[in-house]
Design a protein around this motif. Structure first.
Motif, mmCIF file in Angstrom:
data_model
loop_
_atom_site.group_PDB
_atom_site.id
_atom_site.type_symbol
_atom_site.label_atom_id
_atom_site.label_comp_id
_atom_site.label_asym_id
_atom_site.label_seq_id
_atom_site.Cartn_x
_atom_site.Cartn_y
_atom_site.Cartn_z
ATOM 1 N N GLN A 1 23.053 5.250 -62.142
ATOM 2 C CA GLN A 1 21.604 5.111 -62.029
ATOM 3 C C GLN A 1 20.975 6.357 -61.438
ATOM 4 N N ARG A 2 21.670 7.016 -60.519
ATOM 5 C CA ARG A 2 21.161 8.273 -59.968
ATOM 6 C C ARG A 2 21.123 9.369 -61.034
ATOM 7 N N VAL A 3 22.117 9.381 -61.910
ATOM 8 C CA VAL A 3 22.086 10.330 -63.032
ATOM 9 C C VAL A 3 20.880 10.040 -63.916
ATOM 10 N N ALA A 4 20.614 8.756 -64.168
ATOM 11 C CA ALA A 4 19.456 8.381 -64.982
ATOM 12 C C ALA A 4 18.156 8.836 -64.318
ATOM 13 N N ILE A 5 18.091 8.731 -63.002
ATOM 14 C CA ILE A 5 16.901 9.202 -62.281
ATOM 15 C C ILE A 5 16.796 10.718 -62.366
ATOM 16 N N ALA A 6 17.936 11.411 -62.218
ATOM 17 C CA ALA A 6 17.930 12.874 -62.342
ATOM 18 C C ALA A 6 17.467 13.294 -63.731
ATOM 19 N N ARG A 7 17.872 12.554 -64.747
ATOM 20 C CA ARG A 7 17.453 12.840 -66.128
ATOM 21 C C ARG A 7 15.935 12.703 -66.265
ATOM 22 N N ALA A 8 15.364 11.714 -65.574
ATOM 23 C CA ALA A 8 13.911 11.566 -65.595
ATOM 24 C C ALA A 8 13.234 12.682 -64.808
ATOM 25 N N LEU A 9 13.816 13.054 -63.670
ATOM 26 C CA LEU A 9 13.190 14.034 -62.784
ATOM 27 C C LEU A 9 13.192 15.445 -63.344
ATOM 28 N N ILE A 10 14.190 15.785 -64.146
ATOM 29 C CA ILE A 10 14.321 17.173 -64.598
ATOM 30 C C ILE A 10 13.113 17.597 -65.439
ATOM 31 N N LYS A 11 12.410 16.626 -66.017
ATOM 32 C CA LYS A 11 11.216 16.937 -66.800
ATOM 33 C C LYS A 11 10.001 17.193 -65.909
ATOM 34 N N LYS A 12 10.159 16.929 -64.612
ATOM 35 C CA LYS A 12 9.052 17.019 -63.656
ATOM 36 C C LYS A 12 7.871 16.143 -64.097
ATOM 37 N N PRO A 13 8.132 14.860 -64.315
ATOM 38 C CA PRO A 13 7.079 13.969 -64.810
ATOM 39 C C PRO A 13 6.079 13.608 -63.715
ATOM 40 N N LYS A 14 4.902 13.209 -64.145
ATOM 41 C CA LYS A 14 3.899 12.743 -63.188
ATOM 42 C C LYS A 14 4.093 11.266 -62.861
ATOM 43 N N ILE A 15 4.718 10.527 -63.785
ATOM 44 C CA ILE A 15 4.958 9.097 -63.574
ATOM 45 C C ILE A 15 6.408 8.783 -63.915
ATOM 46 N N ILE A 16 7.065 8.020 -63.050
ATOM 47 C CA ILE A 16 8.389 7.488 -63.349
ATOM 48 C C ILE A 16 8.253 5.981 -63.561
ATOM 49 N N PHE A 17 8.698 5.504 -64.721
ATOM 50 C CA PHE A 17 8.729 4.077 -65.015
ATOM 51 C C PHE A 17 10.161 3.589 -64.884
ATOM 52 N N ALA A 18 10.353 2.579 -64.051
ATOM 53 C CA ALA A 18 11.688 2.028 -63.824
ATOM 54 C C ALA A 18 11.692 0.547 -64.214
ATOM 55 N N ASP A 19 12.474 0.210 -65.233
ATOM 56 C CA ASP A 19 12.528 -1.158 -65.742
ATOM 57 C C ASP A 19 13.775 -1.850 -65.197
ATOM 58 N N GLU A 20 13.583 -2.722 -64.218
ATOM 59 C CA GLU A 20 14.679 -3.440 -63.553
ATOM 60 C C GLU A 20 15.795 -2.463 -63.148
ATOM 61 N N PRO A 21 15.488 -1.426 -62.382
ATOM 62 C CA PRO A 21 16.486 -0.381 -62.100
ATOM 63 C C PRO A 21 17.652 -0.846 -61.245
ATOM 64 N N THR A 22 17.505 -1.995 -60.571
ATOM 65 C CA THR A 22 18.589 -2.496 -59.715
ATOM 66 C C THR A 22 19.266 -3.722 -60.306
ATOM 67 N N GLY A 23 18.891 -4.108 -61.531
ATOM 68 C CA GLY A 23 19.380 -5.356 -62.113
ATOM 69 C C GLY A 23 20.879 -5.415 -62.305
ATOM 70 N N ALA A 24 21.525 -4.246 -62.511
ATOM 71 C CA ALA A 24 22.971 -4.223 -62.750
ATOM 72 C C ALA A 24 23.744 -3.773 -61.513
ATOM 73 N N LEU A 25 23.067 -3.731 -60.357
ATOM 74 C CA LEU A 25 23.685 -3.191 -59.147
ATOM 75 C C LEU A 25 23.825 -4.257 -58.075
ATOM 76 N N ASP A 26 24.789 -4.074 -57.175
ATOM 77 C CA ASP A 26 24.881 -4.970 -56.020
ATOM 78 C C ASP A 26 23.735 -4.674 -55.064
ATOM 79 N N ASN A 27 23.545 -5.541 -54.086
ATOM 80 C CA ASN A 27 22.380 -5.462 -53.208
ATOM 81 C C ASN A 27 22.316 -4.143 -52.437
ATOM 82 N N ALA A 28 23.440 -3.715 -51.890
ATOM 83 C CA ALA A 28 23.452 -2.487 -51.094
ATOM 84 C C ALA A 28 23.123 -1.269 -51.948
#
Length: 226
Positions: free
Chosen positions: A147-174
């Motif tokens: 998921q951090r790689v996916a965020i880095a992929r979004a960030l490298i474009k230097k976007p003004k808006i980040i849209f995250a669709d259920e970004p924690t749905g496949a992750l444990d609570n911590a």
């Protein structure tokens, strides 16, 4: 500034009555901060996110971005919006298993017609605390790292808006808390819009929580954090 005016989305299904996914959404959202869109399955929250991100088009209504209405967008305007203005983070990461971490991140720049340089990739990985993992394959990463790689992929474009669709749905609570802490930090400099069904996460990390039911906004409030 993101202005949403009377947004509606109807789906026509063969042999069935039209489905009204969105029935008139009006919103104004600022340039920074972390906004959660909450709702049960079928409420319309993901449809709203997809329209705001340019992945779908409304049946009625408009989005006004920096003074320009999406009603006036050409196909090229939409491409530029998706490739340059916004970044996406999805529940299932959407990483290409046959590509390395750096190749997955670099694809975002290639779609813009830019060459992904090692320095740009290293900068993006540093922002998500994954320095030195450029050559790994996604199969060698944990869910949180993917998921951090996916965020880095979004960030490298230097976007003004980040849209995250259920970004924690496949992750444990911590791990989910760690990902949302990262997105919260990023929201100090850019707008982060998160679709979720998790009220506890929304109350903990959101600056604003918008609740949707049956295609309509039923609650919209700011969250005061101590």
């Amino acid at each position: 500034m993101l202005d949403v005016k009377n947004l509606k989305k109807h789906y026509i299904m063969k042999g069935a009555a039209p489905v009204e996914a969105l029935r008139g959404i009006n919103l104004t959202i600022g340039d920074t901060g972390m906004v959660f869109i909450l709702g049960k399955s079928g409420s319309g929250k993901s449809t709203l996110l997809h329209i705001l991100g340019g992945l779908d088009t409304p049946t009625e209504g408009e989005i006004i971005l920096e003074g320009k209405s999406t009603k006036d967008f050409t196909p090229r305007d939409w491409d530029d919006y998706r490739n340059r203005y916004v970044g996406f983070v999805f529940q299932e990461y959407n990483l290409l298993a046959e590509f390395s971490v750096k190749e997955n991140i670099g694809l975002a720049l290639q779609l813009q017609g830019e060459k992904p340089t090692p320095s740009r990739i290293a900068e993006a990985l540093a922002r998500v605390e994954l320095e030195g993992l450029e050559s790994r394959n996604p199969t060698q990463l944990s869910g949180g790292q993917k998921q951090r790689v996916a965020i880095a992929r979004a960030l490298i474009k230097k976007p003004k808006i980040i849209f995250a669709d259920e970004p924690t749905g496949a992750l444990d609570n911590a791990t989910g808390n760690a990902i949302l802490s990262l997105l919260k930090e990023l929201s100090l400099e850019q707008l982060v819009i998160v679709v979720s069904h998790d009220r506890e996460f929304a109350e903990t990390y959101g600056d604003r929580v918008i609740e949707i039911a049956d295609g309509l906004i039923v609650a919209d409030r700011m969250i005061a954090h101590s």
